[in-house]
Design a protein around this motif. Structure first.
Motif, PDB file in Angstrom:
ATOM      1  N   ALA A 105      31.721  52.206   4.882  1.00 49.54           N
ATOM      2  CA  ALA A 105      30.726  51.130   5.414  1.00 49.54           C
ATOM      3  C   ALA A 105      31.377  50.659   7.076  1.00 49.54           C
ATOM      4  N   PHE A 106      29.972  50.061   7.954  1.00 53.12           N
ATOM      5  CA  PHE A 106      30.058  49.895   9.384  1.00 53.12           C
ATOM      6  C   PHE A 106      30.502  48.277   9.554  1.00 53.12           C
ATOM      7  N   ALA A 107      30.777  47.242   9.409  1.00 51.26           N
ATOM      8  CA  ALA A 107      30.187  46.029   9.550  1.00 51.26           C
ATOM      9  C   ALA A 107      30.663  45.350  11.023  1.00 51.26           C
ATOM     10  N   GLY A 144      22.517  40.501  16.161  1.00 56.90           N
ATOM     11  CA  GLY A 144      21.929  41.161  16.003  1.00 56.90           C
ATOM     12  C   GLY A 144      21.786  42.492  16.906  1.00 56.90           C
ATOM     13  N   SER A 145      21.143  42.622  17.678  1.00 62.19           N
ATOM     14  CA  SER A 145      21.002  43.136  19.016  1.00 62.19           C
ATOM     15  C   SER A 145      22.304  43.370  19.467  1.00 62.19           C
ATOM     16  N   ASP A 146      22.090  41.736  20.409  1.00 63.00           N
ATOM     17  CA  ASP A 146      22.911  41.288  21.011  1.00 63.00           C
ATOM     18  C   ASP A 146      24.895  41.383  19.835  1.00 63.00           C
ATOM     19  N   ALA A 147      25.125  42.301  19.625  1.00 58.61           N
ATOM     20  CA  ALA A 147      26.653  42.684  19.067  1.00 58.61           C
ATOM     21  C   ALA A 147      27.427  41.971  19.426  1.00 58.61           C
ATOM     22  N   GLY A 148      27.640  41.756  21.128  1.00 59.64           N
ATOM     23  CA  GLY A 148      28.804  41.190  21.435  1.00 59.64           C
ATOM     24  C   GLY A 148      29.448  39.978  21.183  1.00 59.64           C
ATOM     25  N   ALA A 163      31.735  40.836  24.334  1.00 59.46           N
ATOM     26  CA  ALA A 163      31.875  41.521  24.399  1.00 59.46           C
ATOM     27  C   ALA A 163      33.851  42.548  24.302  1.00 59.46           C
ATOM     28  N   CYS A 164      33.595  41.320  25.097  1.00 61.18           N
ATOM     29  CA  CYS A 164      34.762  41.351  25.624  1.00 61.18           C
ATOM     30  C   CYS A 164      37.048  41.259  24.326  1.00 61.18           C
ATOM     31  N   GLY A 165      35.642  39.558  23.511  1.00 63.54           N
ATOM     32  CA  GLY A 165      37.081  39.569  23.419  1.00 63.54           C
ATOM     33  C   GLY A 165      37.016  40.795  21.456  1.00 63.54           C
ATOM     34  N   MET A 213      30.441  50.631  20.131  1.00 62.90           N
ATOM     35  CA  MET A 213      28.794  51.939  21.106  1.00 62.90           C
ATOM     36  C   MET A 213      29.084  53.100  21.070  1.00 62.90           C
ATOM     37  N   ALA A 214      30.284  53.470  21.061  1.00 61.08           N
ATOM     38  CA  ALA A 214      30.441  54.939  21.457  1.00 61.08           C
ATOM     39  C   ALA A 214      29.971  55.358  19.942  1.00 61.08           C
ATOM     40  N   THR A 215      30.412  54.829  18.787  1.00 65.66           N
ATOM     41  CA  THR A 215      29.823  54.725  17.383  1.00 65.66           C
ATOM     42  C   THR A 215      28.669  54.909  17.512  1.00 65.66           C
ATOM     43  N   ILE A 250      14.405  50.398  13.637  1.00 63.75           N
ATOM     44  CA  ILE A 250      15.361  48.681  13.365  1.00 63.75           C
ATOM     45  C   ILE A 250      16.863  49.200  13.805  1.00 63.75           C
ATOM     46  N   TYR A 251      17.391  49.792  12.524  1.00 61.86           N
ATOM     47  CA  TYR A 251      18.134  50.142  12.672  1.00 61.86           C
ATOM     48  C   TYR A 251      19.920  51.363  13.525  1.00 61.86           C
ATOM     49  N   GLU A 252      21.126  50.373  13.616  1.00 57.01           N
ATOM     50  CA  GLU A 252      21.278  51.425  14.573  1.00 57.01           C
ATOM     51  C   GLU A 252      20.788  51.355  16.263  1.00 57.01           C
ATOM     52  N   GLU A 266      13.180  48.653  20.541  1.00 56.46           N
ATOM     53  CA  GLU A 266      13.064  48.131  21.751  1.00 56.46           C
ATOM     54  C   GLU A 266      14.786  47.833  23.062  1.00 56.46           C
ATOM     55  N   ILE A 267      15.967  48.638  21.734  1.00 58.81           N
ATOM     56  CA  ILE A 267      17.834  48.258  22.630  1.00 58.81           C
ATOM     57  C   ILE A 267      17.291  49.948  23.050  1.00 58.81           C
ATOM     58  N   GLN A 268      17.191  50.545  22.314  1.00 58.46           N
ATOM     59  CA  GLN A 268      17.034  52.017  22.805  1.00 58.46           C
ATOM     60  C   GLN A 268      16.331  52.455  24.241  1.00 58.46           C
ATOM     61  N   ALA A 294      16.661  52.869  30.146  1.00 59.97           N
ATOM     62  CA  ALA A 294      16.194  52.434  31.331  1.00 59.97           C
ATOM     63  C   ALA A 294      17.738  51.885  31.871  1.00 59.97           C
ATOM     64  N   ARG A 295      18.106  51.552  31.200  1.00 65.51           N
ATOM     65  CA  ARG A 295      19.838  51.389  32.393  1.00 65.51           C
ATOM     66  C   ARG A 295      20.298  52.725  32.799  1.00 65.51           C
ATOM     67  N   SER A 296      20.061  53.613  31.843  1.00 60.64           N
ATOM     68  CA  SER A 296      21.071  55.148  32.103  1.00 60.64           C
ATOM     69  C   SER A 296      19.842  55.657  33.476  1.00 60.64           C
TER      70      SER A 296
HETATM   71  N1  COS Z   1      30.014  53.613  24.490  1.00 57.27           N
HETATM   72  C1  COS Z   1      31.224  53.493  25.135  1.00 57.27           C
HETATM   73  N2  COS Z   1      31.483  51.937  25.557  1.00 57.27           N
HETATM   74  C2  COS Z   1      30.231  51.527  26.222  1.00 57.27           C
HETATM   75  C3  COS Z   1      28.901  51.625  25.403  1.00 57.27           C
HETATM   76  C4  COS Z   1      28.863  53.087  25.213  1.00 57.27           C
HETATM   77  N3  COS Z   1      27.608  53.927  25.209  1.00 57.27           N
HETATM   78  N4  COS Z   1      28.185  50.668  26.132  1.00 57.27           N
HETATM   79  C5  COS Z   1      28.539  49.524  26.427  1.00 57.27           C
HETATM   80  N5  COS Z   1      29.827  50.246  26.634  1.00 57.27           N
HETATM   81  C6  COS Z   1      30.791  49.027  26.724  1.00 57.27           C
HETATM   82  C7  COS Z   1      30.468  49.198  28.443  1.00 57.27           C
HETATM   83  O1  COS Z   1      31.675  50.137  29.370  1.00 57.27           O
HETATM   84  C8  COS Z   1      31.775  47.756  28.387  1.00 57.27           C
HETATM   85  O2  COS Z   1      32.719  47.745  28.347  1.00 57.27           O
HETATM   86  P1  COS Z   1      33.894  46.918  29.853  1.00 57.27           P
HETATM   87  O3  COS Z   1      33.200  45.523  30.144  1.00 57.27           O
HETATM   88  O4  COS Z   1      35.081  47.488  29.479  1.00 57.27           O
HETATM   89  O5  COS Z   1      33.506  47.795  30.668  1.00 57.27           O
HETATM   90  C9  COS Z   1      30.849  46.573  27.071  1.00 57.27           C
HETATM   91  O6  COS Z   1      31.312  48.258  26.226  1.00 57.27           O
HETATM   92  C10 COS Z   1      29.925  45.526  26.668  1.00 57.27           C
HETATM   93  O7  COS Z   1      28.944  46.641  27.572  1.00 57.27           O
HETATM   94  P2  COS Z   1      27.973  46.291  27.734  1.00 57.27           P
HETATM   95  O8  COS Z   1      27.929  44.942  28.695  1.00 57.27           O
HETATM   96  O9  COS Z   1      26.817  46.712  28.331  1.00 57.27           O
HETATM   97  O10 COS Z   1      27.180  45.042  26.542  1.00 57.27           O
HETATM   98  P3  COS Z   1      26.141  43.933  26.704  1.00 57.27           P
HETATM   99  O11 COS Z   1      26.281  43.261  25.592  1.00 57.27           O
HETATM  100  O12 COS Z   1      25.323  43.891  27.614  1.00 57.27           O
HETATM  101  O13 COS Z   1      25.226  45.191  25.212  1.00 57.27           O
HETATM  102  C11 COS Z   1      23.613  46.536  24.333  1.00 57.27           C
HETATM  103  C12 COS Z   1      24.479  46.757  24.917  1.00 57.27           C
HETATM  104  C13 COS Z   1      22.351  45.928  23.986  1.00 57.27           C
HETATM  105  C14 COS Z   1      22.856  47.846  24.358  1.00 57.27           C
HETATM  106  C15 COS Z   1      24.215  46.765  22.499  1.00 57.27           C
HETATM  107  O14 COS Z   1      24.748  45.162  22.085  1.00 57.27           O
HETATM  108  C16 COS Z   1      23.621  47.683  21.824  1.00 57.27           C
HETATM  109  O15 COS Z   1      23.662  48.525  21.406  1.00 57.27           O
HETATM  110  N6  COS Z   1      22.739  46.219  20.844  1.00 57.27           N
HETATM  111  C17 COS Z   1      22.651  47.009  19.715  1.00 57.27           C
HETATM  112  C18 COS Z   1      23.428  46.825  18.136  1.00 57.27           C
HETATM  113  C19 COS Z   1      22.626  47.828  17.145  1.00 57.27           C
HETATM  114  O16 COS Z   1      22.611  48.761  17.477  1.00 57.27           O
HETATM  115  N7  COS Z   1      23.208  47.536  16.159  1.00 57.27           N
HETATM  116  C20 COS Z   1      22.794  47.782  14.909  1.00 57.27           C
HETATM  117  C21 COS Z   1      23.827  47.823  13.930  1.00 57.27           C
HETATM  118  S1  COS Z   1      24.611  48.995  12.698  1.00 57.27           S
HETATM  119  S2  COS Z   1      23.113  48.836  11.635  1.00 57.27           S
END
Ligand code: COS
Length: 387
Positions: free
Chosen positions: A122-124, A131-135, A179-181, A235-237, A360-362, A366-368, A373-375
């Motif tokens: 399970a992924f927690a 939610g969308s603002d996972a950080g 995100a950093c902490g 994020m990589a996951t 909605i999930y993962e 809107e997040i996609q 867009a960022r890319s």
């Molecule tokens: N792969 C690896 N690292 C990544 C990455 C990726 N695809 N995207 C971002 N990061 C890293 C960044 O490099 C950054 O690290 P550094 O500060 O060391 O450079 C850090 O993660 C923060 O990145 P960013 O500033 O882009 O973060 P944001 O808070 O702006 O969030 C989004 C980016 C909105 C894209 C992210 O919060 C997200 O994907 N949200 C949706 C969450 C989600 O899918 N939840 C569902 C959970 S499972 S049901």
């Protein structure tokens, strides 16, 4: 460019389809109605190697490539999307990140029981306010000797009730917001208390729980990757996980198309098969075209990932398009069935309910779009926020 699947990919796809047709599809509507998680199914999937398709053989997996795993998710989801998500989260969101970011010791300790399906993953990550603002997650992990004490609550956690291994995210640096902490940990079921289960619109053969971790102590070797690198792990996951959800959406859309096609060839109105009316022909033509386009995006993203190439943008596009295709085309399938489509006599209403969650999930659609867009614009968060 080669659009042919390899012999091994075809073989695994056929194996998954055969199993899904025999063991899953005939039960899917009962599991949906009874809201039943088919616990007994997972050892059978494991026996066929389908709980660790793309995990190396020496770590208990089937040793196939990532695209093979995606084909399996598509086939399982065609029969039952709840089974699809359980396998997707288990593999993409737990086993694979431990394989990718774990030390040799973590890999050999945690991956084999998952890959062999002895434990479910399970992924927690998600919390009530994150939610969308996972950080912005608030769960904390504070140092205690050589280990960590973890406290906090999570919600919308797939399969938590049945899971043996959790990939769990907590804030290790309370002074660094965002995100950093954040760091990632590998927890056992013993560390976690399941506090609730959601009643959902669909996906009723999967479970979605809220959980609490209450001052649980874990050794230092439970941290995955470096301290403060948890968000990168998440994020990589999700970059890979989203391709799995896209495959789930594709499987649901394909199931809806197959049902609509068969019904159109059989149902008679005004003295002829409804498939002989252009209105229905065009619907089926549009459905088939969109599903094919989704499939191309999904397989390309999977191929990029297995080649070790960047796939963040392509995975997001695949999930965005496949999930919206599934939502649109399951609605069209109901339309082909007319009044019958709205009843539980046919499976298309279930496909429609199950499809919605893939938007909605993962990461929501809107997040996609934000990721894409960022890319394509070459922007980072700050630049987008400033407009
Ligand atoms: N792969 C690896 N690292 C990544 C990455 C990726 N695809 N995207 C971002 N990061 C890293 C960044 O490099 C950054 O690290 P550094 O500060 O060391 O450079 C850090 O993660 C923060 O990145 P960013 O500033 O882009 O973060 P944001 O808070 O702006 O969030 C989004 C980016 C909105 C894209 C992210 O919060 C997200 O994907 N949200 C949706 C969450 C989600 O899918 N939840 C569902 C959970 S499972 S049901």
């Amino acid at each position: 460019m080669d659009f042919e699947l390899t012999a091994e990919q075809r073989e695994i796809k056929a194996l998954a389809r055969e199993f899904a047709d025999a063991e899953i599809a005939p039960n899917a509507s009962d599991w949906d109605r009874e809201h039943r998680f088919p616990r007994e199914l997972y050892p059978k999937l494991a026996e066929l190697g389908l709980m660790g398709v793309c995990i190396p053989e020496e770590l208990g997996g089937a040793g196939a490539d990532f695209l093979s795993y995606i084909l399996v998710l598509e086939e399982l989801s065609r029969a039952d999307a709840g089974v699809g998500v359980t396998v997707a989260v288990h593999t993409s969101a737990v086993t694979l990140p431990i394989l990718t970011f774990g030390t040799d010791e973590q890999r050999s300790r945690f991956v084999p029981p998952l890959a062999r399906g002895e434990l479910i993953g399970a992924f927690a990550l998600t919390e009530t306010e994150a939610g969308s603002d996972a950080g912005s997650l608030r769960t904390t992990a504070s140092r205690d000797g050589d280990g960590w004490r973890i406290s906090g609550t999570k919600q919308f956690i797939s399969t938590a009730e049945y899971a043996g291994t959790f990939l769990f995210f907590a804030r290790t640096d309370p002074d660094t917001p965002g995100a950093c902490g954040v760091s990632a940990f590998i927890l056992d079921a013993d560390h976690v208390r399941v506090t609730g289960a959601e009643e959902k619109l669909g996906l009723n053969s999967s479970v979605t729980n809220s959980i609490a971790v209450e001052d649980a102590f874990v050794d230092g070797d439970r941290m995955l990757h470096d301290e403060g690198k948890g968000f990168t792990v998440a994020m990589a996951t999700l970059d890979g996980g989203r391709i799995g959800i896209a495959a789930q959406a594709l499987g649901i859309a394909q199931a809806a198309f197959d049902a609509a096609r068969a019904y159109a060839l059989e149902r008679k109105q005004f003295g002829q098969r409804i498939a002989d009316f252009q209105a229905i022909q065009w619907k089926l033509a549009d459905m088939a075209t969109e599903i094919d386009a989704a499939r191309m995006l999904v397989y390309r993203a999977a191929w990029l990932k297995q080649e070790g190439k960047p796939h963040t943008e392509e995975g997001a596009k695949a999930k965005l398009f496949a999930s919206e295709t599934a939502r649109r085309q399951t609605a069209e399938a109901i339309q082909v069935f007319g009044g019958y489509g709205y009843t539980k006599e046919f499976p298309v209403e279930r496909y429609y309910r199950d499809a919605k969650i893939t938007e909605i999930y993962e990461g929501t659609s809107e997040i996609q779009r934000l990721v894409i867009a960022r890319s394509v614009l070459g922007l980072r968060r700050q630049a987008l926020a400033q407009g």
